[in-house]
Structures are given as C-alpha cells and as structure tokens.
Design a protein around this motif. Structure first.
Motif, short mmCIF file in Angstrom:
data_model
loop_
_atom_site.label_atom_id
_atom_site.label_comp_id
_atom_site.label_asym_id
_atom_site.label_seq_id
_atom_site.Cartn_x
_atom_site.Cartn_y
_atom_site.Cartn_z
N HIS A 80 9.35 8.57 -2.64
CA HIS A 80 8.90 8.52 -4.04
C HIS A 80 9.73 9.43 -4.95
O HIS A 80 9.78 9.24 -6.15
CB HIS A 80 7.41 8.85 -4.13
CG HIS A 80 7.07 10.30 -3.94
ND1 HIS A 80 6.79 10.85 -2.71
CD2 HIS A 80 6.99 11.32 -4.84
CE1 HIS A 80 6.53 12.13 -2.85
NE2 HIS A 80 6.63 12.45 -4.15
N LYS B 32 -8.52 12.30 -0.85
CA LYS B 32 -7.57 13.35 -1.28
C LYS B 32 -8.15 14.15 -2.45
O LYS B 32 -8.06 15.37 -2.50
CB LYS B 32 -6.26 12.68 -1.69
CG LYS B 32 -5.07 13.59 -1.64
CD LYS B 32 -3.79 12.77 -1.79
CE LYS B 32 -2.66 13.40 -1.01
NZ LYS B 32 -1.47 12.63 -0.97
N SER C 143 0.83 -1.21 0.00
CA SER C 143 0.00 0.00 0.00
C SER C 143 0.87 1.26 0.00
O SER C 143 0.53 2.26 -0.63
CB SER C 143 -0.92 0.01 1.23
OG SER C 143 -1.92 -0.96 1.07
N THR D 220 1.43 -10.13 -10.90
CA THR D 220 0.56 -10.86 -11.83
C THR D 220 1.25 -10.99 -13.18
O THR D 220 1.84 -10.02 -13.67
CB THR D 220 -0.77 -10.08 -12.01
OG1 THR D 220 -1.30 -9.80 -10.73
CG2 THR D 220 -1.77 -10.88 -12.83
N ARG E 151 -6.99 0.77 -12.40
CA ARG E 151 -8.08 0.62 -11.42
C ARG E 151 -9.45 0.58 -12.10
O ARG E 151 -10.33 -0.16 -11.68
CB ARG E 151 -7.98 1.74 -10.38
CG ARG E 151 -6.83 1.46 -9.42
CD ARG E 151 -6.43 2.63 -8.55
NE ARG E 151 -5.30 2.22 -7.71
CZ ARG E 151 -4.51 3.06 -7.05
NH1 ARG E 151 -4.73 4.36 -7.12
NH2 ARG E 151 -3.52 2.60 -6.31
#
Ligand code: CAA
Length: 379
Positions: A178, A375, A131, A158, A243
């Motif tokens: 990041h 957010k 996450s 995957t 997503r």
C-alpha cells in the motif's frame, strides 16, 4: 438524533415521493432488461441527489452525510440498482475529489458529476486485489516530464461501462504494497483506456459492472489525486463513507421486504385466517422490524459521526455489516412468508432477495468489515 428535523424530513420526503412515483414502477423492467436508468439519473441530478456533499460553487447541494443516508434509503427502497449509481457517484467519486482534490480538479470534474451528465466510477479492485486492497498490481510509472503511465486492469467496477470520470489507483512499487499506491482521476476519453467484459450479475441490474483496462494510459500529473504514494489512505478514507452508503442501500431493501411481507401476511389466508395471525409469521415480522430499527440507528450514528468530522471507520463498518446482513435476513424471510409465490419473478421479494445479496460483498465483504471493527476495537 431520534427524530428528524424539518429539513431532514423534507429531504427524506422529496426522495420518497420521487422513489415511489418515478423509480419504483420501472424497477421490474430494468431488472429484466438491465437497462441503465439514464433519464432517472439526470432527474436525480436536477433534484440535487447526485451531488449531495459538494458545495454549490461546484454544482452540488452541500448537504450532510445524514441527509445522504436518508435519501439513499428511500431510493433503494424503490430500486437498489438505481441507488447504487447514486451512491458510487456521491461517496466514491465526488467525495475523494472534494476531500483530496486540487481546486482545478474540483472545478473541472465536480459540476458534470453533480448534474448527473457525467457518470463516475471507483476503480480499486483487481483480479489479485479484492479484499487485499493493498496488493494493487496496476503499475504507475512516472515519466521524465512528471506525468504517469498506467498499465493494468480493474474488475467488478460498478458504473464502469457508462463512466466518464474515474477515480482509480495504481502502484509505483507493488513490492511496497500500500505504500506505493497513488490515486488518479481518469477520463474515459484518455488514449489507452477501455472497458472490458461486462458482468452478467445476480441482481442490482439497473446498474452495470465491468472490467477496465489501462494500456500505456498516460495520465497528466495534474490528475494525480492527493500526493504521490498517498493513494491507499485516499482509498480507505473514501470507503468509510461508501460503507455507510451501502448500509443505507441495504436498509432500503430490508424495509421494502418488511413492508411487502406485512401486506402479504395480512391478505394471505391459511387454516381459515390471515397468516399474520399465526405466531410463526408474527415472530418473523418482529425479528425483521427489530433488526431494521437497530440497523437504522447504527447508520444514523455513523453518519452523524462523519458529519461531526470524526473518524468513523469502525462505526461505518458496523453499520454496513449489520444492515447488509439484515437486508439478506429480511429478504430471505419475506420470500419465506410469500411461500412458493416468493420464488416467482412476478413477486418483488424475489428481486429483493437477489439485490440484497451484493450488500455483504461490495465495498468490503462482511468478513472485511469485521476486520475493520476488530482493529478499531483492539487498537
Ligand atoms: N482511513 C484512513 N487511513 C486508513 C484507513 C481509513 N479508514 N484504514 C487504513 N488506513 C491507513 C492505515 O492507517 C495505514 O497507514 P500507514 O501505512 O500510514 O500506517 C494504511 O492505511 C494501511 O492500513 P492497514 O495496515 O490496515 O491495511 P491492510 O493492508 O491491512 O488492509 C483492509 C486493510 C481493511 C483489509 C483493506 O485492505 C480493505 O478495506 N479491504 C477491502 C477493500 C474493499 O472494500 N474493496 C471494495 C472495492 S470498492 C467497491 O466495491 C466499489 C463498487 O464498485 C461499488
């Protein structure tokens, strides 16, 4: 928006016919044997479903996100394990190469992916960075001649066991989180690249998932995807599109669960009448259908926004959150309506129940989707 145009209908129908005639019959066996659907993937490639966003000059069909979610729902209605291979290829591998790659990278990597000859995977997750994707520990060091050397490992990837082309991430400065992350395109034949433990999963067994290990893996500078230290933005922008794809996958599972529940409710008798005549069952069916319709509208809206070139992070996450929770709800209720039979591997709803479970987990858990939505809402 509320009706498909002729082109969209024909894409959906093409995917539906193929899914129901060619994919669905083998789904129980793939679930049992965990066999990778190589033949189906190359057929999907021939039909253009493995390169849906990619321009024809790189081997794709250059359709839009809307067409993609329509097709993916149909494929996942038949077998979500096959659908996830298609979804990773389109949204997590080809899309970032198309959006951020150089002309040379596009020419080199996209044609094989679009035809389905080469399988792609998206390697972001690490043991300490699930996450918290910004906590990338895989180390990238720039050499004197400008190439990079990667050391580290990825998990839960995957398509990794079959992958020939890999979009991955490594950090030049883990302390900067990041801000040190770079994106790279790897090939499985690069020295120092290997596939680790293959996971024994609960569902979507037609696809396989494994660890990847990078040991002194030398990556030519030509394989840096986008700028140095720009990788986290690549990862996040890619996941927006991923997503909405997972949302379409979940929708396919949910719709199949509803259709099976309706068929069973009409044929199964208790207390002298079909169980569909009992209000307890009618309410479940009504709730399932309402949630499916709402999920579909969220998905179509997010896909449409992406096709307009709008940043749609919040909408993609809302679609994924709602559709994945709906898939789990519908699969649960479909098992409940089938009673004890629903707990048997002989009934398809048992597989749907297991296949649905992943959709609230990968490409960001439901909890992460809520963070993204909050957010987007709060600023
Ligand atoms: N598009 C472009 N840029 C984005 C973005 C987006 N959607 N979201 C964030 N960014 C940018 C921000 O603008 C920010 O940029 P600056 O540094 O220039 O300010 C930067 O990225 C950092 O953003 P945040 O501060 O929001 O980052 P964060 O560390 O708080 O993390 C998070 C945010 C949403 C929790 C993120 O870590 C996340 O999405 N986590 C979940 C990861 C995930 O989904 N993993 C799934 C793995 S893939 C998978 O499952 C594939 C598979 O096998 C099927």
């Amino acid at each position: 928006m509320f009706e498909l145009n002729e082109e969209q209908q024909s894409i959906r129908d093409l995917a539906r016919d193929f899914a129901r005639n060619e994919i669905m019959p083998g789904a129980p066996e793939r679930d049992r044997t965990h066999a990778f659907p190589a033949e189906l993937i190359s057929q999907l490639g021939e039909m253009g479903f493995m390169g849906m966003f990619v321009p024809e000059k790189y081997g794709g069909t250059e359709l839009d996100v809307f067409s993609y979610v329509l097709a993916l729902e149909e494929i996942c209605y038949a077998d979500a394990g096959v659908g996830v291979v298609m979804s990773v290829q389109n949204s997590l591998v080809e899309w970032p190469i198309l959006a951020f790659g150089t002309e040379e990278q596009k020419q080199r990597y996209l044609p094989g992916l679009c035809s389905g000859e080469v399988i792609g995977c998206y390697a972001l997750t690490e043991p300490e960075a699930g996450s918290d994707a910004g906590a990338q520990r895989t180390k990238a060091v720039r050499t004197d001649d400008g190439d990079y050397v990667l050391n580290g490992s990825k998990i839960w990837i995957t398509n990794a066991p079959q992958a020939g082309t890999i979009v991955t991430y490594a950090n030049m400065e883990p302390e900067a989180r990041h801000k040190g992350v770079c994106a790279f395109i790897l090939q499985s034949d690069m020295p120092g690249y290997s596939v680790g433990k293959v996971e024994d999963k609960m569902g979507i067994n037609a696809s396989s998932t494994s660890e990847l290990i990078f040991e002194d893996l030398r990556v030519p500078k030509a394989n840096l995807l986008h700028g140095e230290r720009q990788g986290f933005m690549v990862a996040m922008a890619t996941l927006d599109g991923g997503r909405v794809g997972v949302a379409a996958q979940a929708l396919g599972i949910a719709q199949r669960a509803l259709d099976l529940a309706v068929a069973y409710a009409n044929e199964r008798y208790t207390f002298g009448k079909p169980i569909a005549k009992h209000q307890a069952i009618q309410w479940k069916i009504a709730d399932m259908r309402t949630r499916i319709e709402a999920a579909r509208l969220l998905i179509w809206r997010a896909a449409w926004m992406k096709d307009q070139g709008q940043r749609a992070s919040g909408h993609c996450s809302m679609a994924k959150l709602y559709a994945s929770e709906t898939a789990n709800f519908c699969a649960y209720e479909a098992v409940q309506i089938h009673g004890g039979y629903g707990y048997s591997r002989e009934y398809e709803v048992e597989r749907l129940y297991r296949d649905a479970r992943i959709t609230t987990l990968y490409e960001g858990t439901s909890e992460i989707q809520r963070l993204v939505i909050a957010k987007d809402t709060l600023g």
